[in-house]
Design a protein around this motif. Sequence first.
Motif, PDB file in Angstrom:
ATOM      1  N   GLU A 158      39.429  24.272  34.906  1.00  0.00           N
ATOM      2  CA  GLU A 158      39.614  23.136  35.487  1.00  0.00           C
ATOM      3  C   GLU A 158      40.076  22.251  34.320  1.00  0.00           C
ATOM      4  OE1 GLU A 158      37.017  24.877  35.858  1.00  0.00           O
ATOM      5  OE2 GLU A 158      37.008  25.325  38.052  1.00  0.00           O
ATOM      6  N   ILE A 159      39.408  22.002  33.368  1.00  0.00           N
ATOM      7  CA  ILE A 159      39.909  21.183  32.178  1.00  0.00           C
ATOM      8  C   ILE A 159      41.266  21.690  31.569  1.00  0.00           C
ATOM      9  CG2 ILE A 159      39.093  20.316  29.901  1.00  0.00           C
ATOM     10  CD1 ILE A 159      35.934  20.940  30.728  1.00  0.00           C
ATOM     11  N   ASN A 160      41.353  23.130  31.451  1.00  0.00           N
ATOM     12  CA  ASN A 160      42.537  23.579  30.815  1.00  0.00           C
ATOM     13  C   ASN A 160      43.700  23.046  31.598  1.00  0.00           C
ATOM     14  OD1 ASN A 160      43.619  25.139  28.590  1.00  0.00           O
ATOM     15  ND2 ASN A 160      44.567  26.384  30.567  1.00  0.00           N
ATOM     16  N   SER A 161      43.650  22.917  32.832  1.00  0.00           N
ATOM     17  CA  SER A 161      44.751  22.371  33.719  1.00  0.00           C
ATOM     18  C   SER A 161      45.172  20.893  33.427  1.00  0.00           C
ATOM     19  CB  SER A 161      44.294  22.623  35.174  1.00  0.00           C
ATOM     20  OG  SER A 161      43.439  21.596  35.645  1.00  0.00           O
ATOM     21  N   ALA A 198      47.857  17.637  16.350  1.00  0.00           N
ATOM     22  CA  ALA A 198      47.227  17.512  17.712  1.00  0.00           C
ATOM     23  C   ALA A 198      47.590  18.695  18.524  1.00  0.00           C
ATOM     24  CB  ALA A 198      47.894  16.201  18.267  1.00  0.00           C
ATOM     25  N   LEU A 199      48.749  19.125  18.618  1.00  0.00           N
ATOM     26  CA  LEU A 199      49.228  20.196  19.440  1.00  0.00           C
ATOM     27  C   LEU A 199      48.328  21.384  19.244  1.00  0.00           C
ATOM     28  CD1 LEU A 199      51.055  21.147  21.653  1.00  0.00           C
ATOM     29  CD2 LEU A 199      52.627  21.830  20.042  1.00  0.00           C
ATOM     30  N   HIS A 200      48.098  21.776  18.133  1.00  0.00           N
ATOM     31  CA  HIS A 200      47.333  22.625  17.392  1.00  0.00           C
ATOM     32  C   HIS A 200      45.727  22.779  17.983  1.00  0.00           C
ATOM     33  CE1 HIS A 200      45.445  25.966  14.875  1.00  0.00           C
ATOM     34  NE2 HIS A 200      44.616  25.160  14.749  1.00  0.00           N
ATOM     35  N   VAL A 201      45.231  21.598  18.116  1.00  0.00           N
ATOM     36  CA  VAL A 201      43.958  21.464  18.425  1.00  0.00           C
ATOM     37  C   VAL A 201      43.776  21.819  19.952  1.00  0.00           C
ATOM     38  CG1 VAL A 201      42.237  19.805  18.955  1.00  0.00           C
ATOM     39  CG2 VAL A 201      43.469  19.782  16.703  1.00  0.00           C
ATOM     40  N   PHE A 202      44.950  21.214  20.692  1.00  0.00           N
ATOM     41  CA  PHE A 202      44.936  21.300  22.321  1.00  0.00           C
ATOM     42  C   PHE A 202      45.136  22.672  22.656  1.00  0.00           C
ATOM     43  CE2 PHE A 202      44.944  16.580  22.101  1.00  0.00           C
ATOM     44  CZ  PHE A 202      44.202  16.267  23.228  1.00  0.00           C
ATOM     45  N   GLU A 243      54.472  18.903  23.011  1.00  0.00           N
ATOM     46  CA  GLU A 243      55.595  19.869  22.561  1.00  0.00           C
ATOM     47  C   GLU A 243      56.718  19.151  22.854  1.00  0.00           C
ATOM     48  OE1 GLU A 243      55.028  22.967  25.400  1.00  0.00           O
ATOM     49  OE2 GLU A 243      53.375  23.950  24.129  1.00  0.00           O
ATOM     50  N   ARG A 244      56.968  18.242  24.014  1.00  0.00           N
ATOM     51  CA  ARG A 244      58.258  17.596  24.055  1.00  0.00           C
ATOM     52  C   ARG A 244      58.147  16.450  22.967  1.00  0.00           C
ATOM     53  NH1 ARG A 244      56.373  17.347  29.467  1.00  0.00           N
ATOM     54  NH2 ARG A 244      55.775  15.204  29.196  1.00  0.00           N
ATOM     55  N   ILE A 298      49.072  17.394  28.541  1.00  0.00           N
ATOM     56  CA  ILE A 298      48.941  16.661  27.241  1.00  0.00           C
ATOM     57  C   ILE A 298      49.622  17.823  26.356  1.00  0.00           C
ATOM     58  CG2 ILE A 298      47.396  16.151  25.140  1.00  0.00           C
ATOM     59  CD1 ILE A 298      45.185  15.492  27.460  1.00  0.00           C
ATOM     60  N   ARG A 299      49.412  18.992  26.385  1.00  0.00           N
ATOM     61  CA  ARG A 299      50.149  19.932  25.570  1.00  0.00           C
ATOM     62  C   ARG A 299      51.736  19.877  25.940  1.00  0.00           C
ATOM     63  NH1 ARG A 299      45.680  23.380  26.619  1.00  0.00           N
ATOM     64  NH2 ARG A 299      46.757  24.392  28.306  1.00  0.00           N
TER      65      ARG A 299
END
Length: 292
Positions: free
Chosen positions: A42-45, A30-34, A55-56, A50-51
């Motif tokens: 805007e969407i990246n922020s 999932a982390l790879h996808v995001f 990661e946590r 989520i990323r």
Amino acid sequence: MLDVVDVIITVLEAEKLQLVLDIFTCVSDALHVFTSLVLSPEINSIFSGIRSLLERQENRLSKNIASTMQELRTLMDEDDSWALEISRGGGEVHKNTRFIMDCIVSMMNAQTSSQNSLPSRSSENLSIEIDITTEYLKGLLFRKSESCSDQSLRYLFLLNNSYFVAHVVSESSGCFIPSEYNKYMDSYLDVSWGRVLSCIPKSRFPGPIHCWINTSSLAKFESAFHKMYQAQKLWKVPDPQLRDALRRAIIERVISGYRDYLEEHPELEKHVGRESSSPEVLQAMLRELFEG
């Protein structure tokens, strides 16, 4: 009853490890996808939060894997059935060795999946945990082998198990890892069949003494050979390639030395005509070893 409880605890720990590894793989994917998505600022922020969360969670799962493996290593250390199992199994690959290698392979699969997605600190930590567990297993096998009173059986156990570890790692990763199994094979040969061959003297004595010593030594050699053969007849080397290599090594050392001795002392020919002592018969017997 306590043995049953220990087995249940071990199984539960193994299931816990596999569950954590499965979740770790999903989070890494999932982390790879995001991370790989190309988005507007805007969407990246929005997705950056989520990323960070993923990661946590990946880091947390990595720590859970390490703690679970530590719990499993503790269980292996506290298992007091090693001596009995080594003797009962004829030196073959121990169930705990197979269990720990199953855990290592599971971690290797999870690491491969996470690296294919996106290399991270957590995947590096997983690689470190694999190395730690592999080295731990090597040390554990050596320590537990010390409980074996029969040195021949001890080194056969170490040979079988170290070969199994190297083979599984090679099959799973495609990488060769240094193994002690050649050293253990030499040690096994020295403490078992080396003693048999030592019955044949290297010194030469003149006249009747020479003949008497050679005849007596031949009888000692035959007795020691058959005693060693009977003691090890039901021992087991499960891997066909290793079994064949070990048989050939014994034949090379014992039968070759025996043939050389007989060639040097042709007067002994009349004593080896019996079915139980010719080099051909002894060699055929050695080819039957380690089937269990």
